[in-house]
Scaffold this active site. Structure first.
Site, PDB file in Angstrom:
ATOM      1  N   GLY A 126       0.617  -1.050  -0.411  1.00 33.96           N
ATOM      2  CA  GLY A 126      -0.364  -0.012   0.353  1.00 33.96           C
ATOM      3  C   GLY A 126       0.851   1.327  -0.090  1.00 33.96           C
ATOM      4  O   GLY A 126       1.712   1.598   0.672  1.00 33.96           O
TER       5      GLY A 126
ATOM      6  N   PHE B 262      -1.197   7.045   2.839  1.00 36.27           N
ATOM      7  CA  PHE B 262      -0.882   7.272   3.729  1.00 36.27           C
ATOM      8  C   PHE B 262       0.602   7.308   4.250  1.00 36.27           C
ATOM      9  O   PHE B 262       1.404   7.290   4.834  1.00 36.27           O
ATOM     10  CB  PHE B 262      -1.731   8.346   4.692  1.00 36.27           C
ATOM     11  CG  PHE B 262      -2.366   9.655   3.224  1.00 36.27           C
ATOM     12  CD1 PHE B 262      -1.834  10.640   3.159  1.00 36.27           C
ATOM     13  CD2 PHE B 262      -3.641   9.331   2.807  1.00 36.27           C
ATOM     14  CE1 PHE B 262      -2.425  11.966   3.153  1.00 36.27           C
ATOM     15  CE2 PHE B 262      -4.509  10.981   2.322  1.00 36.27           C
ATOM     16  CZ  PHE B 262      -3.633  12.120   1.970  1.00 36.27           C
ATOM     17  N   GLY B 263      -0.588   5.818   4.712  1.00 34.92           N
ATOM     18  CA  GLY B 263       0.395   4.894   5.687  1.00 34.92           C
ATOM     19  C   GLY B 263       2.113   4.323   5.523  1.00 34.92           C
ATOM     20  O   GLY B 263       2.590   4.758   6.088  1.00 34.92           O
TER      21      GLY B 263
ATOM     22  N   GLU C 252     -18.350  17.292   1.382  1.00 33.84           N
ATOM     23  CA  GLU C 252     -17.898  18.160   1.005  1.00 33.84           C
ATOM     24  C   GLU C 252     -18.021  18.142  -0.568  1.00 33.84           C
ATOM     25  O   GLU C 252     -18.827  19.234  -1.578  1.00 33.84           O
ATOM     26  CB  GLU C 252     -16.582  17.850   0.940  1.00 33.84           C
ATOM     27  CG  GLU C 252     -15.643  18.484   2.135  1.00 33.84           C
ATOM     28  CD  GLU C 252     -14.990  17.827   2.701  1.00 33.84           C
ATOM     29  OE1 GLU C 252     -13.819  18.235   3.036  1.00 33.84           O
ATOM     30  OE2 GLU C 252     -14.030  16.193   2.042  1.00 33.84           O
TER      31      GLU C 252
HETATM   32  C1  LIG Z   1     -13.118  10.568  -0.916  1.00 36.03           C
HETATM   33  C2  LIG Z   1     -11.916  10.974   0.626  1.00 36.03           C
HETATM   34  C3  LIG Z   1     -11.739  12.484   1.619  1.00 36.03           C
HETATM   35  C4  LIG Z   1     -11.385  11.516   2.732  1.00 36.03           C
HETATM   36  N1  LIG Z   1     -10.791  13.041   3.208  1.00 36.03           N
HETATM   37  C5  LIG Z   1     -10.005  13.122   3.944  1.00 36.03           C
HETATM   38  C6  LIG Z   1      -9.806  14.241   4.451  1.00 36.03           C
HETATM   39  O1  LIG Z   1     -10.177  15.418   4.445  1.00 36.03           O
HETATM   40  N2  LIG Z   1      -8.995  14.324   5.554  1.00 36.03           N
HETATM   41  C7  LIG Z   1      -8.270  13.144   5.991  1.00 36.03           C
HETATM   42  O2  LIG Z   1      -7.570  13.474   7.381  1.00 36.03           O
HETATM   43  N3  LIG Z   1      -8.522  11.942   5.397  1.00 36.03           N
HETATM   44  C8  LIG Z   1      -9.433  11.523   4.703  1.00 36.03           C
HETATM   45  N4  LIG Z   1      -9.970  10.734   4.174  1.00 36.03           N
HETATM   46  C9  LIG Z   1      -9.489   9.635   4.552  1.00 36.03           C
HETATM   47  C10 LIG Z   1      -7.990   9.087   4.208  1.00 36.03           C
HETATM   48  O3  LIG Z   1      -7.913   9.586   2.826  1.00 36.03           O
HETATM   49  C11 LIG Z   1      -8.112   7.814   4.943  1.00 36.03           C
HETATM   50  O4  LIG Z   1      -8.185   7.502   6.627  1.00 36.03           O
HETATM   51  C12 LIG Z   1      -5.594   7.534   4.768  1.00 36.03           C
HETATM   52  O5  LIG Z   1      -5.794   7.658   3.044  1.00 36.03           O
HETATM   53  C13 LIG Z   1      -5.956   5.819   4.950  1.00 36.03           C
HETATM   54  O6  LIG Z   1      -4.560   5.991   4.216  1.00 36.03           O
HETATM   55  P1  LIG Z   1      -3.911   4.525   4.163  1.00 36.03           P
HETATM   56  O7  LIG Z   1      -2.671   4.937   3.603  1.00 36.03           O
HETATM   57  O8  LIG Z   1      -4.211   3.439   5.637  1.00 36.03           O
HETATM   58  O9  LIG Z   1      -4.579   4.381   3.033  1.00 36.03           O
HETATM   59  P2  LIG Z   1      -4.887   4.332   1.692  1.00 36.03           P
HETATM   60  O10 LIG Z   1      -4.467   5.897   1.690  1.00 36.03           O
HETATM   61  O11 LIG Z   1      -5.929   4.622   1.310  1.00 36.03           O
HETATM   62  O12 LIG Z   1      -4.119   3.408   1.015  1.00 36.03           O
HETATM   63  C14 LIG Z   1      -3.968   3.060   0.485  1.00 36.03           C
HETATM   64  C15 LIG Z   1      -3.126   2.097  -0.512  1.00 36.03           C
HETATM   65  O13 LIG Z   1      -3.505   0.715  -0.616  1.00 36.03           O
HETATM   66  C16 LIG Z   1      -2.964   0.000  -2.047  1.00 36.03           C
HETATM   67  N5  LIG Z   1      -4.095  -1.118  -1.843  1.00 36.03           N
HETATM   68  C17 LIG Z   1      -4.796  -1.169  -1.678  1.00 36.03           C
HETATM   69  N6  LIG Z   1      -5.514  -2.806  -1.501  1.00 36.03           N
HETATM   70  C18 LIG Z   1      -3.850  -3.864  -2.728  1.00 36.03           C
HETATM   71  C19 LIG Z   1      -3.620  -4.602  -2.349  1.00 36.03           C
HETATM   72  N7  LIG Z   1      -4.149  -5.676  -2.242  1.00 36.03           N
HETATM   73  N8  LIG Z   1      -2.090  -5.109  -3.272  1.00 36.03           N
HETATM   74  C20 LIG Z   1      -1.584  -3.644  -3.373  1.00 36.03           C
HETATM   75  N9  LIG Z   1      -1.275  -2.355  -3.273  1.00 36.03           N
HETATM   76  C21 LIG Z   1      -3.598  -2.409  -2.100  1.00 36.03           C
HETATM   77  C22 LIG Z   1      -4.263   0.899  -2.869  1.00 36.03           C
HETATM   78  O14 LIG Z   1      -4.087   1.678  -4.563  1.00 36.03           O
HETATM   79  C23 LIG Z   1      -3.847   2.636  -1.858  1.00 36.03           C
HETATM   80  O15 LIG Z   1      -2.211   3.457  -2.931  1.00 36.03           O
HETATM   81  C24 LIG Z   1     -10.860  10.884   2.852  1.00 36.03           C
HETATM   82  C25 LIG Z   1     -11.259   9.235   1.797  1.00 36.03           C
HETATM   83  C26 LIG Z   1     -11.550   9.559   0.930  1.00 36.03           C
HETATM   84  C27 LIG Z   1     -11.557   8.417   0.888  1.00 36.03           C
END
Ligand SMILES: Cc1cc2nc3c(=O)[nH]c(=O)nc-3n(C[C@H](O)[C@H](O)[C@H](O)COP(=O)(O)OP(=O)(O)OC[C@H]3O[C@@H](n4cnc5c(N)ncnc54)[C@H](O)[C@@H]3O)c2cc1C
Length: 474
Positions: free
Chosen positions: A31, A34-35, A195
């Site tokens: 992934g 952000f994380g 939004e």
């Molecule tokens: C429309 C929208 C608006 C948002 N607005 C806000 C905001 O204003 N403020 C805020 O703080 N948060 C906001 N969020 C929430 C925030 O974006 C998430 O909390 C954050 O992205 C989580 O980070 P993450 O790393 O867990 O996952 P993500 O950022 O979602 O990243 C997950 C990654 O994993 C990859 N992935 C998934 N499954 C697989 C797989 N099987 N194999 C390989 N790659 C894979 C995906 O392609 C992606 O790149 C919003 C979310 C959305 C959808």
């Protein structure tokens, strides 16, 4: 803290007992959101081989996805190639592939490449940061008619759906059909739904003004509905009321305690009431990536992995889960699915792994520092809640704009977004009003409305909503 202070697991030690004797150690991050990116960066100085696997070649700044869906911004404005973000980090390789499973016995991740090949990527440490995808509360049949907003292609699909609906409304002579085409329903009144609804309302009133000859987009009906008794439940009640007031002022109809029963090509049925609409958008539930099931770990009701105090998977050595995919708590309350949580957990897990690689026990359990919660509701108005501080209005909107500009992944994103925002602010125009492909039956249904035996809602007509039966979904 992820663990409650009295959680006995906070005293646990984690080990790296299953590390292979080979060096350098192999760290796999699944992934590049952000994380995952935060974890990779915090391992920048580590003597290890890091492999970052993502099924997309780009990192998305999801908080501004709604602006791509409403034609403010182009997809590239809010995305950055993961390879480019990783360019300077020499211990990091990027693999474009979908992770399909984790084999705990061989300690490897199974991946499928875009060409369809499958491979195993071995690891000593694994960080799962796969985020969430739209979830339909067991009604996957809704997905065909109500796209969610999670990826750039989702945003482009929504933009095309909205703009195509206006094009068709301009052409039709059937009044019911025109009203259906100019009714937009958003299911889910969390920050994304709010939004998006506000931005759609301003697009219909300002951006599209005077662009059509037979319809007036300002007469569109934008309906935001939710199963809960109030919108923005993650904010204080007073801010939630302000948000509802602001939305109504922009012309959005806010309906709470609505249970969605059906979504089909004619629109939606909620609390027994049919709302004819050619554009239903899903901003309600989310569900984790199917990959997390293959970890075989215990999950919460939403399917997220219940993590230990070090963001570790309890009972499994060297595997960590962060971001939206992890279920962690602070003072007994679940941590929200927001970018700050994912970033802080990513950095933290990077430090834990670095300690383990040096043979040290990690220090303290993960502790989340809450910087506050924001939502923007159209031009000049945003909400902020941070501890006891509550703000709303124009000044908050300026703070929101500054924070979002500064948080974009690359300088070029920041420059492009600033220019687009300035242009839109001064002129009301939106630069990405592109219909990606010709409207097809799947994008906008051309069939006339058949609602003879159902109560109907037309734009401008008073809403009669039955008392709630229950408060889900959303
Ligand atoms: C429309 C929208 C608006 C948002 N607005 C806000 C905001 O204003 N403020 C805020 O703080 N948060 C906001 N969020 C929430 C925030 O974006 C998430 O909390 C954050 O992205 C989580 O980070 P993450 O790393 O867990 O996952 P993500 O950022 O979602 O990243 C997950 C990654 O994993 C990859 N992935 C998934 N499954 C697989 C797989 N099987 N194999 C390989 N790659 C894979 C995906 O392609 C992606 O790149 C919003 C979310 C959305 C959808």
């Amino acid at each position: 803290m992820s663990a409650m202070p009295d959680d006995p697991r906070a005293q646990e030690k984690i080990s790296a007992a299953t590390m292979s004797p080979l060096k350098p150690r192999r760290i796999v991050i699944v992934g590049g959101g952000f994380g995952g990116i935060a974890a990779a960066r915090s391992l920048g100085r580590c003597d290890a081989e890091i492999t970052l696997i993502d099924k997309r070649n780009h990192h998305i700044f999801q908080p501004l996805l709604y602006q791509v869906a409403t034609a403010y911004l182009a997809p590239a404005d809010i995305a950055a190639p993961i390879r480019q973000l990783a360019q300077k980090q020499k211990n990091l390789s990027v693999v474009l592939a979908e992770a399909t499973g984790v084999d705990l016995a061989s300690r490897s991740v199974q991946v499928r490449t875009p060409a369809g090949d499958t491979r195993n990527v071995p690891f000593d440490f694994l960080v799962v940061a796969t985020g969430m995808q739209p979830g339909y509360f067991g009604h996957n049949e809704f997905a065909k008619y109500a796209p969610g907003l999670k990826t750039l292609s989702d945003a482009e699909t929504i933009r095309t759906k909205i703009l195509s609906a206006y094009e068709r409304a301009e052409l039709t002579d059937n009044e019911n059909e025109r009203s259906r085409l100019m009714t937009f329903v958003l299911v889910g009144a969390g920050p994304s739904g709010v939004e998006l609804a506000a931005s759609m309302a301003q697009m219909s009133a300002l951006t599209l003004r005077g662009n059509f000859r037979r319809i007036d987009p300002a007469n569109s009906s934008i309906v935001l509905l939710d199963g809960a008794s109030r919108i923005l439940p993650s904010f204080a009640e007073s801010l939630s009321r302000k948000a509802a007031w602001r939305l109504e002022k922009l012309g959005v109809k806010v309906l709470t305690s609505m249970k969605v029963e059906r979504v089909d090509e004619q629109g939606i049925i909620a609390n027994g009431q049919r709302i004819p609409s050619a554009t239903v958008l899903w901003t309600a539930g989310v569900t984790p990536s199917p990959l997390v099931k293959t970890l075989g770990a215990s999950t919460d009701r939403a399917g997220r992995i219940s993590v230990g105090p070090f963001m570790d998977v309890p009972g499994v050595s060297g595997i960590f889960v962060i971001g939206d995919t992890a279920s962690a708590f602070r003072n007994g309350k679940p941590l929200p699915g927001v970018a700050q949580v994912a970033i802080q957990q990513g950095r933290y897990v990077g430090r834990v792994i670095a300690d383990l690689l040096e043979g040290k026990q990690p220090g303290r359990p993960f502790a989340y520092f809450d910087k506050g919660n924001m939502a923007v509701i159209g031009k000049n108005f945003a909400l902020l809640e941070s501890g006891r501080l509550q703000m709303s209005g124009f000044l908050t909107w300026l703070v929101w704009a500054f924070i979002h500009i500064m948080s974009l992944p690359q300088l070029q994103n920041r420059l492009r977004v600033q220019i687009q925002w300035l242009w839109s602010y001064l002129t009301g125009q939106r630069s990405s009003r592109l219909i990606s492909e010709a409207p097809s039956a799947q994008v906008v249904s051309a069939q006339p409305v058949q609602t003879a035996d159902l109560r109907t809602l037309t734009p401008g007509s008073p809403l009669k909503v039955k008392a709630p039966a229950s408060s889900t979904p959303a």
